[in-house]
Every structure is written in structure tokens, then in C-alpha cells.
Design a protein around this motif. Sequence first.
Motif, PDB file in Angstrom:
ATOM      1  N   UNK A   3      -1.521  86.391  58.342  1.00 50.29           N
ATOM      2  CA  UNK A   3      -2.041  85.788  59.267  1.00 50.29           C
ATOM      3  C   UNK A   3      -1.477  86.672  60.819  1.00 50.29           C
ATOM      4  N   UNK A   4      -0.283  86.541  60.049  1.00 55.21           N
ATOM      5  CA  UNK A   4       0.756  87.377  61.789  1.00 55.21           C
ATOM      6  C   UNK A   4       0.099  89.205  61.958  1.00 55.21           C
ATOM      7  N   UNK A   5      -0.455  89.484  60.867  1.00 51.43           N
ATOM      8  CA  UNK A   5      -1.012  90.855  61.373  1.00 51.43           C
ATOM      9  C   UNK A   5      -2.644  90.892  61.479  1.00 51.43           C
ATOM     10  N   UNK A   6      -3.461  89.752  61.587  1.00 52.12           N
ATOM     11  CA  UNK A   6      -4.154  89.980  61.908  1.00 52.12           C
ATOM     12  C   UNK A   6      -4.608  89.403  63.916  1.00 52.12           C
ATOM     13  N   UNK A   7      -3.207  88.312  64.288  1.00 46.03           N
ATOM     14  CA  UNK A   7      -2.297  87.872  65.355  1.00 46.03           C
ATOM     15  C   UNK A   7      -2.115  89.064  66.247  1.00 46.03           C
ATOM     16  N   UNK A   8      -1.321  89.432  65.305  1.00 47.36           N
ATOM     17  CA  UNK A   8      -1.129  91.233  66.098  1.00 47.36           C
ATOM     18  C   UNK A   8      -1.853  91.810  66.724  1.00 47.36           C
ATOM     19  N   UNK A   9      -2.904  92.493  65.551  1.00 46.64           N
ATOM     20  CA  UNK A   9      -4.014  93.179  66.090  1.00 46.64           C
ATOM     21  C   UNK A   9      -5.109  92.435  67.012  1.00 46.64           C
ATOM     22  N   UNK A  10      -5.036  90.508  67.199  1.00 46.13           N
ATOM     23  CA  UNK A  10      -5.823  90.413  68.284  1.00 46.13           C
ATOM     24  C   UNK A  10      -5.153  90.510  70.190  1.00 46.13           C
ATOM     25  N   UNK A  11      -3.916  90.320  69.262  1.00 45.59           N
ATOM     26  CA  UNK A  11      -3.027  90.538  70.680  1.00 45.59           C
ATOM     27  C   UNK A  11      -3.214  92.250  71.225  1.00 45.59           C
ATOM     28  N   UNK A  12      -3.178  93.249  70.409  1.00 46.67           N
ATOM     29  CA  UNK A  12      -3.379  94.872  70.839  1.00 46.67           C
ATOM     30  C   UNK A  12      -5.095  94.617  71.727  1.00 46.67           C
ATOM     31  N   UNK A  13      -5.882  94.564  70.990  1.00 48.59           N
ATOM     32  CA  UNK A  13      -6.984  93.749  71.973  1.00 48.59           C
ATOM     33  C   UNK A  13      -7.336  93.725  72.642  1.00 48.59           C
ATOM     34  N   UNK A  14      -6.670  92.377  73.045  1.00 55.35           N
ATOM     35  CA  UNK A  14      -7.085  91.854  74.586  1.00 55.35           C
ATOM     36  C   UNK A  14      -6.004  91.949  75.168  1.00 55.35           C
ATOM     37  N   UNK A  15      -5.257  93.061  74.865  1.00 51.98           N
ATOM     38  CA  UNK A  15      -4.345  93.675  75.520  1.00 51.98           C
ATOM     39  C   UNK A  15      -2.780  92.892  75.596  1.00 51.98           C
ATOM     40  N   UNK A  16      -2.715  91.856  74.616  1.00 54.47           N
ATOM     41  CA  UNK A  16      -1.668  90.975  75.617  1.00 54.47           C
ATOM     42  C   UNK A  16      -2.092  89.352  75.922  1.00 54.47           C
ATOM     43  N   UNK A  17      -3.523  89.171  76.321  1.00 55.27           N
ATOM     44  CA  UNK A  17      -3.991  88.291  77.617  1.00 55.27           C
ATOM     45  C   UNK A  17      -4.370  86.943  76.810  1.00 55.27           C
ATOM     46  N   UNK A  18      -5.100  87.183  75.403  1.00 56.97           N
ATOM     47  CA  UNK A  18      -5.556  86.354  74.444  1.00 56.97           C
ATOM     48  C   UNK A  18      -3.881  85.110  74.179  1.00 56.97           C
ATOM     49  N   UNK A  19      -4.984  84.084  74.386  1.00 55.08           N
ATOM     50  CA  UNK A  19      -3.691  83.143  73.819  1.00 55.08           C
ATOM     51  C   UNK A  19      -3.318  82.566  72.881  1.00 55.08           C
ATOM     52  N   UNK A  20      -2.499  83.083  71.925  1.00 57.85           N
ATOM     53  CA  UNK A  20      -1.776  83.144  70.615  1.00 57.85           C
ATOM     54  C   UNK A  20      -1.992  81.954  70.143  1.00 57.85           C
ATOM     55  N   UNK A  21      -1.663  80.513  70.851  1.00 56.74           N
ATOM     56  CA  UNK A  21      -2.111  79.472  69.309  1.00 56.74           C
ATOM     57  C   UNK A  21      -2.949  79.566  69.668  1.00 56.74           C
ATOM     58  N   UNK A  22      -4.058  79.565  70.836  1.00 60.53           N
ATOM     59  CA  UNK A  22      -5.716  79.780  70.240  1.00 60.53           C
ATOM     60  C   UNK A  22      -6.479  80.279  69.553  1.00 60.53           C
ATOM     61  N   UNK A  23      -5.910  81.378  69.169  1.00 65.81           N
ATOM     62  CA  UNK A  23      -5.569  83.057  68.311  1.00 65.81           C
ATOM     63  C   UNK A  23      -5.606  82.226  66.880  1.00 65.81           C
ATOM     64  N   UNK A  24      -4.270  81.819  66.136  1.00 69.71           N
ATOM     65  CA  UNK A  24      -3.999  81.064  65.086  1.00 69.71           C
ATOM     66  C   UNK A  24      -4.525  80.294  65.017  1.00 69.71           C
TER      67      UNK A  24
END
Length: 521
Positions: A492-513
Motif C-alpha cells: 500500500x506504501x508503493x501505491x501511496x507513493x505513486x499517488x504522491x508523484x502524480x499529485x506532485x506532493x499535493x494529495x492529502x496522504x491521510x485521505x489517499x491511504x
Amino acid sequence: MKQKVKSTPLRLRSPPVVEANHLYCYNLPEIVYLIAYLCAVIQYDKYEAVIGLEVHAQLLTKSKLFCGDSAAFGGDPNTHISPITLAHPGTLPMMNKQAIEHAIKLGLTLRCDIEQQNYFARKNYFYPDLPKGYQVSQHTTPICKNGHVKIKVEDTERNIRLNRIHIEEDAGKSLHDVDENFTAIDLNRAGVPLLEIVSEPDLHSSDEAFAYLTELRKLVRWVEVCDGNMEEGSLRCDANVSVRLKGDIKLGTRVEVKNLNSIRNVKRAIDIEIKRLIEIVESGNKVIQETRSFDADNNTTFSLRSKEEADDYRYFPEPDLTPFNITDEFLQQVKESLPALPEALEKKYKDVFQLSDYDAQMICQDKTMVDYFEATIKHSNHYKAVVNWLIGPVKSYLNHHNIELNGFALKPQQIAALVQLIDDGKVNFNIASTRIFEALLKETNKEPLQIATELNLIQDSNADNLAVWVDEVIAKMPDKVKEYKSGKKGLIGLFAGEVKKISKGKADMQLVNKLLAEKLN
């Protein structure tokens, strides 16, 4: 023809004590014996060290103890002087009231009894760098008696008793490296007010001495009577060390190690002396009462002078200074001027703010840290988060740039605003503590929200936007999705990292997880 080398037969005896000014030649068998003797025969742990410390604290007054000359550190040699400092005939001393106030402050802080009827005495002892040829000090009536300093070593707390605290004037400084033929004298320091803080022989290890000095230094700075700068000589320590068999109540012959200029050097010198004294006793020799000095470069102590008897200083009341009376009103004024002390604040932070023991202790290590913390929580009730900022990014920045907190560029309300940004979900701690914090330090007139907006760092918490990014990542990694569903939940950390890249660090990672967990499960 080879010459036969005659060796000395090995005898079971104690090795001789080697002083710094003696040379003793060992042959090889004796060297082997000496090593074996020291390692195997001497039982260091059957002895107990007994240590008392004498600490001189230079008071934070603008002028000297008995005249208006500057008491500031530094300056060109012999510029902070006047006819009174130089003891010209006909000059008279005049008492510095603030020095008395500072002495009372420290005495109350250390729970001492304050001597209200007081006077100064002449201590007749020749100082090459004190022009009068005697020192004005206190003898019969030290301004503070008894009291204690609380220390903690490992999990054990103890009160180290104080014998006395008294006021005296400092001597000048002898400089031996200015001229190869002469000793130079700088009298700028002569007459600067000191407190001599004398402990009872209650310390039994270098660790306890280290803890005592650390706590004492914190407290003199806390109540602002001394800056505690050992490198500049405004806090100096002499250690009296002796050893005795454990269980014995009689004190051994002591040695005094003078003018130790750092807490670490006090610890090192005490360890060296304890070992040296035990080896002297074990070898059957007699410990000589003497004054020694510590050489930090080669980690040794060396003898300065023997001190078989106590010096007779022929004290008598200083005829040029009248006795002084500390009134009840003045004592109460000083008491009311004291800040809240570390012990009380730690209890408050744990009981009221629900901080951990560690967090409360870290904040209360320094008065400037407490002042900054108190100022910050006027703008934020997230006490734990404020602590994390102060002992984390802020302290790291101060250490890296070698500056004190009172020279820190950001205001308490800016730290509180950073805490609020994270709590509101606008940014995460990582972004706030690196990019926003660093930008703020370059543009200190701006607010954290303004910086975050300008740098396009505000987190996206829009559920629809997050769902699009999450779906995109899951769609392009089908193999990893299978692995996750087969039990590799760490992916799940791998998926979260990819979301972070796509969002250029702007995604709220608590909600993403949270979204990832829902969709993958």
C-alpha cells in the motif's frame, strides 16, 4: 660474541608511584608485572570517591563589585579600570546592590537560608593580579547557607547539600604567553563580582559531578544571575577529590583540581584523580594533600603546590565597607521577582498540558525555550505539536547555525501558524518542516499560509480529485494489485507513493491511504 643481558628477577611487590616530575625506568619483566598488577590486583570497586565542588559564578552586573568600572567580558587589556580597581591611595569601595540581589536570587532558587545581617571581610592572600594585595570576600557571614541542588543520574534522584554561597571580588588575569620573558597582567577582570558556591562532599562519582554542574549551570542562567559561559571563565569549577574504602565514614586525604573550564573536563579530571588516588593507596603510599591542574590535551593532572595545612588568611571585617542589613521587604521583593522554576514548570506541563516526561524535560532545559514555548501556546492549544516543532526543526536549525533561541528569526505566532496549517489539513508535517519553514526563514515578514499558497503547496483534500489519482495508480499496476490481494499488504506504501508523484506532493496522504485501503480491499 653476543653479550648476555642480565634481567632482574620478578618479585611480588607493589609498583612504585610515578609522579609527573619523576622518571622511573622499567625493564621488560617489570612492565609485564606492572600491567598485570594494575589490571588484576587493584580492586577499584572496593573504594568510594568523595567529591566536593567549589564553583565560581561571575554575576551579570554592568559594573564591578565595589566601583563603577565595566564588568563586561573582553575589551582591550587594562581598559576596564579606574583608580579604585588599581587600589590607589585614598580611594574607597562602594557596594553594588545588584550583586547582593543576584546572590539572594540564587540562594532562594537553591532553597538556602539567607543571612540578613551581613558584612565583608579582607582575605589576606597575595594575588599577583589583584592590585590591593588582598581580596574582599565574606567569611563568617556568607549571604546564603545550606540549601541543595537536585540531581538525577540514571533513575536515581538525590539532593546534593550546599555548605555556603558567598560574594567576593575576582582577581585579574595573568598572561604567560604574551612575552617570553615576562608575565603580563590584565586587570579588566579584577573586582568583578563573583558568587562562590561550595557543596558538601556529597558527590561520589564523576557522573554525579557532571549532573550537579549541569543543573547548577542551568539554574544560574534560568534566574539570570550568570551567563554560565565556562569558555569565557564566567563559570569556573574546582574539584576536591578523595577516596576511601566503601563503608568507611572517615574522609580520605583530598586533592584539589583547580580551574576546570568545561563540565566535560570536570568529569574527565575527576575520573583521572579517582584512579590515581586508588593506585597510590593500593601501592602502600601516602596521598599528599595538594593542589593540581588538569591538562586536557594529554588527559592528565599535575601538581601545582602542596597544601599540607589549611591556609591562614587572617580574615578581619573590611573597614572601608559598612555592614549591611537585608530587610524583610527587600527579601520579599527579590522572591517575587523570581521566575517559575524548572521543577514546577515540568509538573505543570505534565499535569495540565498532558506532555510526556521527556517532552516536559526537553522544554525546561533552558529558560529561553520555556519563554518561547509559553509565547507560542498563546496562539495555539496544540501543545504536543508545538513541542515537536521546538525540539525538532527549530532546535535542529539553531544547532546547525550555532545560534541561540533568543536570536531566532521567526516569531512564536509563526510557529503556531505552521502548527495550525497542519492541523487544518492544508499541508503535511514534511512539507511544513522543510519547504515552508525554509522559505519563512528567508522571508520572515510573511505568514506560513502565504508561503504555502505562493509555492502551490496547499494539500488537495477534494475526494473526487483524490479518487481519480488513486484509480489511475491502481489501473496501471495490476500485478501489484494481485500481490496486495494475495497478502502483501505492505505494498500500500508503493501505491501511496505513486499517488504522491502524480499529485506532485499535493494529495492529502491521510485521505489517499484511506481511499486506497477501501478500493484495494
